[in-house]
Design a protein around this motif. Sequence first.
Motif, mmCIF file in Angstrom:
data_model
loop_
_atom_site.group_PDB
_atom_site.id
_atom_site.type_symbol
_atom_site.label_atom_id
_atom_site.label_comp_id
_atom_site.label_asym_id
_atom_site.label_seq_id
_atom_site.Cartn_x
_atom_site.Cartn_y
_atom_site.Cartn_z
ATOM 1 N N VAL A 25 0.643 -1.614 0.353
ATOM 2 C CA VAL A 25 0.170 0.199 -0.017
ATOM 3 C C VAL A 25 1.122 1.069 0.132
ATOM 4 N N GLU A 26 0.727 1.912 -0.846
ATOM 5 C CA GLU A 26 1.277 3.368 -1.121
ATOM 6 C C GLU A 26 0.126 4.493 -0.534
ATOM 7 N N GLY A 27 1.080 5.730 0.491
ATOM 8 C CA GLY A 27 0.089 7.240 0.116
ATOM 9 C C GLY A 27 -0.588 6.750 1.857
ATOM 10 N N THR A 28 -0.077 5.878 2.784
ATOM 11 C CA THR A 28 -1.286 5.722 3.908
ATOM 12 C C THR A 28 0.600 4.926 5.324
ATOM 13 N N SER A 29 0.090 5.576 6.211
ATOM 14 C CA SER A 29 1.050 5.126 7.416
ATOM 15 C C SER A 29 -0.092 4.565 8.477
ATOM 16 N N LEU A 47 -9.113 -13.866 5.315
ATOM 17 C CA LEU A 47 -8.306 -14.776 5.690
ATOM 18 C C LEU A 47 -7.202 -14.265 7.055
ATOM 19 N N PHE A 48 -6.757 -13.606 6.584
ATOM 20 C CA PHE A 48 -6.148 -12.861 7.616
ATOM 21 C C PHE A 48 -6.270 -11.337 7.620
ATOM 22 N N TYR A 49 -6.160 -11.077 9.198
ATOM 23 C CA TYR A 49 -5.749 -9.132 9.030
ATOM 24 C C TYR A 49 -4.282 -9.057 10.207
ATOM 25 N N SER A 50 -4.141 -7.312 9.552
ATOM 26 C CA SER A 50 -3.178 -6.978 10.270
ATOM 27 C C SER A 50 -3.350 -5.587 10.945
ATOM 28 N N VAL A 51 -3.135 -5.010 12.143
ATOM 29 C CA VAL A 51 -3.387 -3.982 12.332
ATOM 30 C C VAL A 51 -2.024 -3.217 13.028
ATOM 31 N N TRP A 93 -7.477 -3.026 1.748
ATOM 32 C CA TRP A 93 -6.471 -2.255 3.094
ATOM 33 C C TRP A 93 -7.802 -1.332 3.681
ATOM 34 N N ARG A 94 -7.403 -0.485 4.862
ATOM 35 C CA ARG A 94 -8.139 1.122 5.939
ATOM 36 C C ARG A 94 -7.573 1.301 6.333
ATOM 37 N N GLY A 95 -7.412 3.004 6.575
ATOM 38 C CA GLY A 95 -7.045 3.846 7.135
ATOM 39 C C GLY A 95 -7.070 3.468 8.713
ATOM 40 N N LEU A 96 -6.190 3.980 9.492
ATOM 41 C CA LEU A 96 -6.121 3.669 11.064
ATOM 42 C C LEU A 96 -7.785 4.279 11.904
ATOM 43 N N ALA A 97 -7.858 5.063 10.946
ATOM 44 C CA ALA A 97 -9.001 6.042 11.672
ATOM 45 C C ALA A 97 -10.558 5.862 10.529
#
Lengths: 112, 108
Positions: A25-29, A47-51, A93-97
């Motif tokens: 992913v680009e352009g986000t942290s 299947l999987f997710y990661s925070v 992907w989903r942004g943190l907020a």
Amino acid sequence: SQTIHQWPATLVQPVGSPLSLECTVEGTSNPNLYWYRQAAGRGLQLLFYSVGIGQISSEVPQNLSASRPQDRQFILSSKKLLLSDSGFYLCAWRGLAGNIQYFGAGTRLSVL
Amino acid sequence: GIQVEQSPPDLILQEGANSTLRCNFSDSVNNLQWFHQNPWGQLINLFYIPSGTKQNGRLSATTVATERYSLLYISSSQTTDSGVYFCAARTGANNLFFGTGTRLTVIP
């Protein structure tokens, strides 16, 4: 702007061979990252997710594993593929907020 | 997790016709999204709509959160609208749960 890259687009692998699918992913942290599988053209299974880096949660027991070696990199792996691993794999992907989840273009995997 | 049901499972339309796709969910949601999966498999975001009504061109969506359903309206359908439409819902900090989709075929 944010973009998500997933490769390869298609993959044909023999039974028993290893697998490595990559998603960046680009352009986000610090995004939340996800791997889904879609079989038989309908329905997505998480299947999987990661925070965060090194943090992986598995939703279903299976022959696959996931890793997150860098903040914006998510890898789906297998040591020995099974016929039942065939399917369409999607990274998201989903942004943190954020609330909106975005998907990559997918990898169509055929295990023969 | 939350249960998400979509109807109808399949829909065939003549080009120019209108349609309504329905999504029912089993719990209160703080996130509801509609996606279109094109013939190449790409999932395209259509709407983020946990409540209320939104419109984008020929497409609009309404979510009635208190009654636990969402509707996607497609007006003046075109062949490029063909594909599978998914809704997905999330409660609290959980992950998105997807419905099984509605496969739309628009014939010229």
